[in-house]
Design a protein around this motif. Structure first.
Motif, short mmCIF file in Angstrom:
data_model
loop_
_atom_site.label_atom_id
_atom_site.label_comp_id
_atom_site.label_asym_id
_atom_site.label_seq_id
_atom_site.Cartn_x
_atom_site.Cartn_y
_atom_site.Cartn_z
N GLN A 169 0.85 -1.18 0.00
CA GLN A 169 0.00 0.00 0.00
C GLN A 169 0.89 1.24 0.00
O GLN A 169 1.84 1.32 0.78
CB GLN A 169 -0.90 0.02 1.24
CG GLN A 169 -1.74 -1.24 1.42
CD GLN A 169 -2.82 -1.38 0.37
OE1 GLN A 169 -3.46 -0.41 -0.02
NE2 GLN A 169 -3.02 -2.59 -0.10
N LYS A 170 0.59 2.18 -0.88
CA LYS A 170 1.41 3.37 -1.00
C LYS A 170 0.53 4.62 -0.96
O LYS A 170 -0.51 4.66 -1.62
CB LYS A 170 2.21 3.34 -2.31
CG LYS A 170 3.12 4.54 -2.52
CD LYS A 170 3.90 4.41 -3.80
CE LYS A 170 4.77 5.64 -4.05
NZ LYS A 170 5.76 5.84 -2.98
N GLU A 171 0.97 5.61 -0.22
CA GLU A 171 0.24 6.87 -0.19
C GLU A 171 0.62 7.70 -1.41
O GLU A 171 1.81 7.91 -1.69
CB GLU A 171 0.54 7.65 1.09
CG GLU A 171 -0.30 8.92 1.22
CD GLU A 171 -0.06 9.66 2.52
OE1 GLU A 171 0.85 10.52 2.52
OE2 GLU A 171 -0.75 9.37 3.50
N VAL A 172 -0.36 8.14 -2.14
CA VAL A 172 -0.14 8.90 -3.37
C VAL A 172 -0.78 10.28 -3.21
O VAL A 172 -1.88 10.41 -2.66
CB VAL A 172 -0.74 8.16 -4.59
CG1 VAL A 172 -0.57 8.98 -5.85
CG2 VAL A 172 -0.10 6.79 -4.74
N ILE A 173 -0.09 11.30 -3.69
CA ILE A 173 -0.63 12.65 -3.67
C ILE A 173 -0.93 13.06 -5.11
O ILE A 173 -0.04 13.11 -5.95
CB ILE A 173 0.35 13.64 -3.03
CG1 ILE A 173 0.70 13.19 -1.60
CG2 ILE A 173 -0.22 15.05 -3.03
CD1 ILE A 173 1.72 14.07 -0.91
N ALA A 174 -2.19 13.31 -5.40
CA ALA A 174 -2.59 13.71 -6.75
C ALA A 174 -2.15 15.14 -7.02
O ALA A 174 -1.77 15.90 -6.11
CB ALA A 174 -4.11 13.59 -6.89
N VAL A 175 -2.19 15.54 -8.29
CA VAL A 175 -1.79 16.89 -8.66
C VAL A 175 -2.69 17.93 -8.00
O VAL A 175 -2.31 19.10 -7.84
CB VAL A 175 -1.81 17.05 -10.20
CG1 VAL A 175 -0.73 16.21 -10.83
CG2 VAL A 175 -3.18 16.70 -10.77
N THR A 176 -3.90 17.51 -7.63
CA THR A 176 -4.84 18.42 -6.96
C THR A 176 -4.54 18.58 -5.48
O THR A 176 -5.16 19.38 -4.79
CB THR A 176 -6.27 17.89 -7.12
OG1 THR A 176 -6.35 16.57 -6.54
CG2 THR A 176 -6.66 17.82 -8.59
N TYR A 197 -4.43 9.76 -1.24
CA TYR A 197 -5.16 8.49 -1.20
C TYR A 197 -4.18 7.34 -1.12
O TYR A 197 -3.00 7.47 -1.45
CB TYR A 197 -6.09 8.35 -2.40
CG TYR A 197 -5.40 8.50 -3.75
CD1 TYR A 197 -4.87 7.39 -4.42
CD2 TYR A 197 -5.29 9.75 -4.35
CE1 TYR A 197 -4.25 7.53 -5.65
CE2 TYR A 197 -4.67 9.90 -5.58
CZ TYR A 197 -4.15 8.78 -6.23
OH TYR A 197 -3.53 8.92 -7.44
N THR A 198 -4.66 6.20 -0.65
CA THR A 198 -3.83 4.99 -0.53
C THR A 198 -4.07 4.10 -1.74
O THR A 198 -5.21 3.81 -2.08
CB THR A 198 -4.17 4.23 0.76
OG1 THR A 198 -3.94 5.09 1.88
CG2 THR A 198 -3.30 2.99 0.90
N GLN A 199 -2.98 3.67 -2.35
CA GLN A 199 -3.07 2.89 -3.58
C GLN A 199 -2.49 1.50 -3.36
O GLN A 199 -1.40 1.34 -2.81
CB GLN A 199 -2.30 3.60 -4.70
CG GLN A 199 -2.41 2.93 -6.06
CD GLN A 199 -1.58 3.66 -7.10
OE1 GLN A 199 -0.35 3.63 -7.05
NE2 GLN A 199 -2.25 4.30 -8.04
N SER A 200 -3.24 0.47 -3.80
CA SER A 200 -2.74 -0.92 -3.80
C SER A 200 -1.95 -1.12 -5.08
O SER A 200 -2.44 -0.83 -6.17
CB SER A 200 -3.90 -1.90 -3.74
OG SER A 200 -4.64 -1.73 -2.56
#
Length: 218
Positions: free
Chosen positions: A143-150, A154-157
């Motif tokens: 699981q990785k925390e991702v920061i969108a350009v906005t 969110y947490t991504q599998s």
């Protein structure tokens, strides 16, 4: 140079990456693929396939030198419909450990070890794609925390492979799926629809999900 018409292109073989948490049953499900399957057992988990007649297993030495010999043999004559590398997560770790032992940092991987591993693992995946059969990579899940350009977080599998390697390997695969469990009846299935929270795709058959044993056939 050969120029082909799109109408003449056929799907003769596929390259897949299937990931899931340890113990989800990835190795067990490899035995359900149609046709004869060769499993390259990197993480030593194939004991669950005891008695499975349509599966052959090869265990590569820790220095991975036997893998080159195996690939040469399979390219010359392949009697399998499917070749699976189980798992690419452990393959990356084993390669990194090998380069660390060869280095000058008391067995601990240094920056050069990481760079060599990053290059070599992508090169190996390209070599697997040249095999005249379906190729299936398995991977563990992280699981990785991702920061969108906005700015949204969110947490991504995603597959448990180093970030750039994961993106490159997923790009080389026709199908990327996350192994999941149906909460209603407990059956396992493969999620093939990508989203912000799940890395997945099916660029051949455009499916949202499928049973594992139907992964190759579309």
């Amino acid at each position: 140079m050969q120029i082909m018409s799109g109408k003449d292109i056929t799907t003769e073989k596929v390259t897949c990456l299937i990931y899931g948490t340890p113990g989800m049953g990835k190795t067990t499900l490899l035995g359900t693929l149609p046709g004869k399957t060769l499993i390259i057992d990197i993480d030593r988990g194939t004991s669950v396939l005891a008695g499975c007649e349509n599966v052959d297993i090869v265990r590569i030495s820790e220095d991975l030198h036997e893998l080159r010999e195996l690939m040469t043999m399979l390219n010359a004559k392949c009697e399998y419909q499917n070749v699976a590398l189980d798992s690419v997560s452990e393959f990356e770790r084993a390669m990194l450990a090998y380069y660390g032992r060869k280095g000058n940092n008391n067995g601990v991987p240094d920056q050069a070890s990481y760079l060599r591993t990053d290059y070599k693992i992508i090169d190996w995946c390209r070599l697997f794609r040249t095999l005249p059969c379906n190729v299936i990579f398995t991977a563990w899940e992280t699981q990785k925390e991702v920061i969108a350009v906005t700015g949204e977080k969110y947490t991504q599998s995603r597959p448990m492979i180093r970030k750039d390697n994961a993106e490159n390997i997923c790009g080389l695969c026709d199908i990327v799926g996350r192994l999941m469990i149906n909460s209603q009846d407990g059956t396992r299935y493969v999620c093939l629809e990508g989203s912000q929270t799940i890395v997945a795709k099916d660029r051949l058959f455009k499916r949202k999900n499928c049973k594992f044993e139907e992964l190759i056939g579309g």
